[in-house]
Design a protein around this motif. Structure first.
Motif, mmCIF file in Angstrom:
data_model
loop_
_atom_site.group_PDB
_atom_site.id
_atom_site.type_symbol
_atom_site.label_atom_id
_atom_site.label_comp_id
_atom_site.label_asym_id
_atom_site.label_seq_id
_atom_site.Cartn_x
_atom_site.Cartn_y
_atom_site.Cartn_z
ATOM 1 N N VAL A 5 0.850 -1.183 0.000
ATOM 2 C CA VAL A 5 0.000 0.000 0.000
ATOM 3 C C VAL A 5 0.888 1.235 0.000
ATOM 4 N N VAL A 6 0.567 2.184 -0.864
ATOM 5 C CA VAL A 6 1.240 3.478 -0.915
ATOM 6 C C VAL A 6 0.234 4.525 -0.482
ATOM 7 N N VAL A 7 0.525 5.240 0.588
ATOM 8 C CA VAL A 7 -0.371 6.287 1.080
ATOM 9 C C VAL A 7 0.216 7.634 0.684
ATOM 10 N N GLY A 8 -0.505 8.344 -0.165
ATOM 11 C CA GLY A 8 -0.018 9.592 -0.747
ATOM 12 C C GLY A 8 0.128 9.413 -2.240
ATOM 13 N N ALA A 9 -0.586 10.219 -3.029
ATOM 14 C CA ALA A 9 -0.598 10.032 -4.484
ATOM 15 C C ALA A 9 -0.077 11.256 -5.218
ATOM 16 N N SER A 10 0.883 11.956 -4.612
ATOM 17 C CA SER A 10 1.550 13.047 -5.314
ATOM 18 C C SER A 10 2.834 12.481 -5.932
ATOM 19 N N ALA A 11 3.856 13.318 -6.098
ATOM 20 C CA ALA A 11 5.052 12.888 -6.825
ATOM 21 C C ALA A 11 5.724 11.679 -6.186
ATOM 22 N N ALA A 12 5.916 11.695 -4.864
ATOM 23 C CA ALA A 12 6.592 10.579 -4.206
ATOM 24 C C ALA A 12 5.756 9.308 -4.268
ATOM 25 N N GLY A 13 4.459 9.409 -3.977
ATOM 26 C CA GLY A 13 3.613 8.229 -3.996
ATOM 27 C C GLY A 13 3.479 7.627 -5.377
ATOM 28 N N LEU A 14 3.286 8.472 -6.391
ATOM 29 C CA LEU A 14 3.200 7.982 -7.760
ATOM 30 C C LEU A 14 4.501 7.317 -8.175
ATOM 31 N N THR A 15 5.629 7.949 -7.865
ATOM 32 C CA THR A 15 6.927 7.360 -8.213
ATOM 33 C C THR A 15 7.099 6.002 -7.547
ATOM 34 N N ALA A 16 6.681 5.895 -6.290
ATOM 35 C CA ALA A 16 6.793 4.616 -5.589
ATOM 36 C C ALA A 16 5.982 3.534 -6.285
ATOM 37 N N GLY A 33 -4.873 8.398 -2.283
ATOM 38 C CA GLY A 33 -4.617 9.833 -2.352
ATOM 39 C C GLY A 33 -5.792 10.629 -1.823
ATOM 40 N N GLU A 34 -5.516 11.591 -0.984
ATOM 41 C CA GLU A 34 -6.589 12.374 -0.363
ATOM 42 C C GLU A 34 -7.317 13.260 -1.367
ATOM 43 N N GLU A 35 -6.595 13.754 -2.370
ATOM 44 C CA GLU A 35 -7.224 14.635 -3.354
ATOM 45 C C GLU A 35 -7.916 13.813 -4.445
ATOM 46 N N PRO A 36 -8.968 14.385 -5.052
ATOM 47 C CA PRO A 36 -9.691 13.643 -6.098
ATOM 48 C C PRO A 36 -8.992 13.656 -7.448
ATOM 49 N N HIS A 37 -8.001 14.524 -7.620
ATOM 50 C CA HIS A 37 -7.341 14.678 -8.914
ATOM 51 C C HIS A 37 -6.312 13.568 -9.154
ATOM 52 N N PRO A 38 -6.083 13.214 -10.420
ATOM 53 C CA PRO A 38 -4.936 12.352 -10.718
ATOM 54 C C PRO A 38 -3.654 13.048 -10.255
ATOM 55 N N PRO A 39 -2.592 12.301 -9.975
ATOM 56 C CA PRO A 39 -1.351 12.916 -9.474
ATOM 57 C C PRO A 39 -0.875 14.051 -10.378
ATOM 58 N N TYR A 40 -0.454 15.140 -9.751
ATOM 59 C CA TYR A 40 0.015 16.312 -10.497
ATOM 60 C C TYR A 40 1.273 16.852 -9.837
ATOM 61 N N ASP A 41 1.968 17.716 -10.593
ATOM 62 C CA ASP A 41 3.217 18.303 -10.120
ATOM 63 C C ASP A 41 2.907 19.564 -9.316
ATOM 64 N N ARG A 42 3.566 19.745 -8.184
ATOM 65 C CA ARG A 42 3.275 20.893 -7.333
ATOM 66 C C ARG A 42 4.073 22.161 -7.676
ATOM 67 N N PRO A 43 5.342 22.093 -8.117
ATOM 68 C CA PRO A 43 6.056 23.339 -8.392
ATOM 69 C C PRO A 43 5.335 24.311 -9.331
ATOM 70 N N PRO A 44 4.631 23.851 -10.375
ATOM 71 C CA PRO A 44 3.947 24.821 -11.244
ATOM 72 C C PRO A 44 2.790 25.548 -10.577
ATOM 73 N N LEU A 45 2.312 25.073 -9.427
ATOM 74 C CA LEU A 45 1.150 25.704 -8.803
ATOM 75 C C LEU A 45 1.408 27.165 -8.475
ATOM 76 N N SER A 46 2.607 27.482 -7.971
ATOM 77 C CA SER A 46 2.922 28.854 -7.581
ATOM 78 C C SER A 46 3.493 29.660 -8.734
ATOM 79 N N LYS A 47 3.590 29.062 -9.900
ATOM 80 C CA LYS A 47 4.152 29.743 -11.061
ATOM 81 C C LYS A 47 3.168 29.694 -12.231
ATOM 82 N N GLN A 48 3.281 28.673 -13.075
ATOM 83 C CA GLN A 48 2.505 28.649 -14.312
ATOM 84 C C GLN A 48 0.996 28.531 -14.078
ATOM 85 N N ILE A 49 0.582 27.744 -13.101
ATOM 86 C CA ILE A 49 -0.850 27.617 -12.834
ATOM 87 C C ILE A 49 -1.401 28.909 -12.240
#
Length: 410
Positions: A5-16, A33-49
């Motif tokens: 079981v992998v708990v957490g579906a962001s970059a680390a969890g997806l990579t695992a 994953g706690e969020e409903p979205h498919p795994p996404y990258d967080r660095p662009p959130l404070s920039k491109q998004i």
């Protein structure tokens, strides 16, 4: 092992999850994953998004079709609420329990808040929904106050530069905890050159509001900055609340050994993991995008029996306006900072951080450090050792020796 079981579906969890399949492990795999979205990258959130340069889907790391190829039990939009180590069970918010033989914890961090953070107009920035909500608020052309001048706060300020923005920071200069006074002063100059208002050396006393909406930020000197939107960039804490009572060691994250192992069959990776880095001979917890990927692969390898210590040289970066700052290694607050290539006046340089006569980190401003073209762990080690004019030291006599026991920066 029959079930991981992998708990957490962001970059680390997806990579695992992907690393398990790439390694040929064919057992039952669950990704929570706690969020409903498919795994996404967080660095662009404070920039491109945030700026609208990217549509939200561009930050997605894998589509649902890609995830289906993992042949995993995908539990998006479900929160882990408890862990029973002895019985090997993860409990979910819906009351269901999922058994495991192996567990990867990759739940990341949660943003810090201030009292009255529930006022309308007060935002944090950690998730995709946070970024979209903040962007919608910024489109109204509000008066903005950013509380905190670390990487996140300064990136948000840069993204909102077409508006009336004030950045408040209790330290004398931005990013001081990460890079010290000299580089912090250059970051301050960068923002002032782009018309940003900075109130450094000034703590926040409280948020002011009326009718349930934020109206301003009261500072420690008694002045109040009027605000329609307040962004809290106060750092984050490891997301370990669900592990309370699990008997895992929880002190500044999930405490692990050099193999990223928290307990037999249980490993941690990414922002939530605190482990002993044998390269530096100290305990670390890194909130860096590259570390999330590298540590997840290392944790999976050790779960499958590799028994290889995870000993990276940290690498992280920030993009602000037309400037990219890249950093390799660690940056003690009392380090001696020397420019070794270029000149800050030209907006292009590399700096070496020396501590007790040894190079412990290098920083590139609008340029990779000399001799580097990639961020691989091996190259990063050679860069730092090379700036010191020495070859890589043997185990037990590393050239990189930080002065602090925990390294956390955005």
């Amino acid at each position: 092992m029959k079930r991981i079981v992998v708990v957490g579906a962001s970059a680390a969890g997806l990579t695992a999850a992907e690393a398990l399949r790439h390694r040929g492990w064919g057992g039952d795999l669950t990704l929570i994953g706690e969020e409903p979205h498919p795994p996404y990258d967080r660095p662009p959130l404070s920039k491109q998004i945030l700026t609208g340069a990217w549509k939200p889907e561009r930050a997605t790391l894998r589509s649902l079709q890609d995830l289906a190829r993992l042949e995993a039990d995908l539990r998006l939009g479900q929160r882990a609420t408890a862990l029973d180590v002895e019985s090997g069970q993860v409990r979910l918010g819906n009351g269901e329990s999922i058994g495991f033989d192996g567990l990867i914890i990759a739940t990341g961090v949660t943003p810090r808040h201030l009292p009255d953070s529930d006022l309308t107009g007060v935002h944090v920035l950690r998730t995709l929904d946070d970024a979209l909500g903040l962007r919608a608020a910024l489109l109204t052309g509000p008066r903005v106050v950013v509380v905190g001048a670390g990487f996140l706060g300064t990136e948000v300020a840069a993204g909102a530069r077409t508006m009336e923005v004030t950045v408040v920071e209790p330290e004398p200069v931005p990013v001081r905890r990460t890079f010290g006074d000299r580089i912090g002063a250059l970051v301050a100059d960068l923002h002032r050159d782009h018309g940003m208002r900075l109130r450094c050396g000034t703590p926040v006393r409280r948020l002011r509001g009326a009718g349930g909406r934020v109206t301003g930020v009261e500072l420690g000197d008694g002045t109040t900055l009027p605000a329609d939107v307040v962004v809290l960039a106060l750092g984050a804490t490891p997301a370990t609340r669900w592990l309370t009572g699990s008997n895992l060691r929880l002190r500044d994250g999930v405490e692990c050994d050099a193999l990223c192992r928290a307990a037999p069959g249980i490993y941690a990776a990414g922002d939530v993991a605190s482990w002993r880095n044998p390269h530096f001979g100290t305990r670390m917890r890194l909130e860096h995008r590259m570390n999330a990927t590298e540590q997840a692969m290392a944790a999976v390898g050790n779960l499958l029996g590799d028994a290889k210590p995870f000993a990276p040289v940290p690498y992280f970066w920030t993009d602000q306006y037309d400037t990219r700052i890249q950093a390799y290694g660690v940056f003690p607050p009392d380090a001696d900072v020397r420019i070794v290539h270029g000149d800050p006046v030209d907006g292009y340089f590399a700096a070496a951080y020396r501590h007790h006569g040894r190079v412990v980190g290098v920083l590139g401003w609008n340029a990779p450090p000399p001799g580097t073209h990639a961020a691989s762990p091996g190259r990063r080690t050679r860069v730092v050792d090379g700036l010191h004019g020495r070859t890589r030291a043997p185990p037990g006599n590393r050239e990189l020796t930080p002065s602090r026991t925990t390294v956390t920066s955005g």
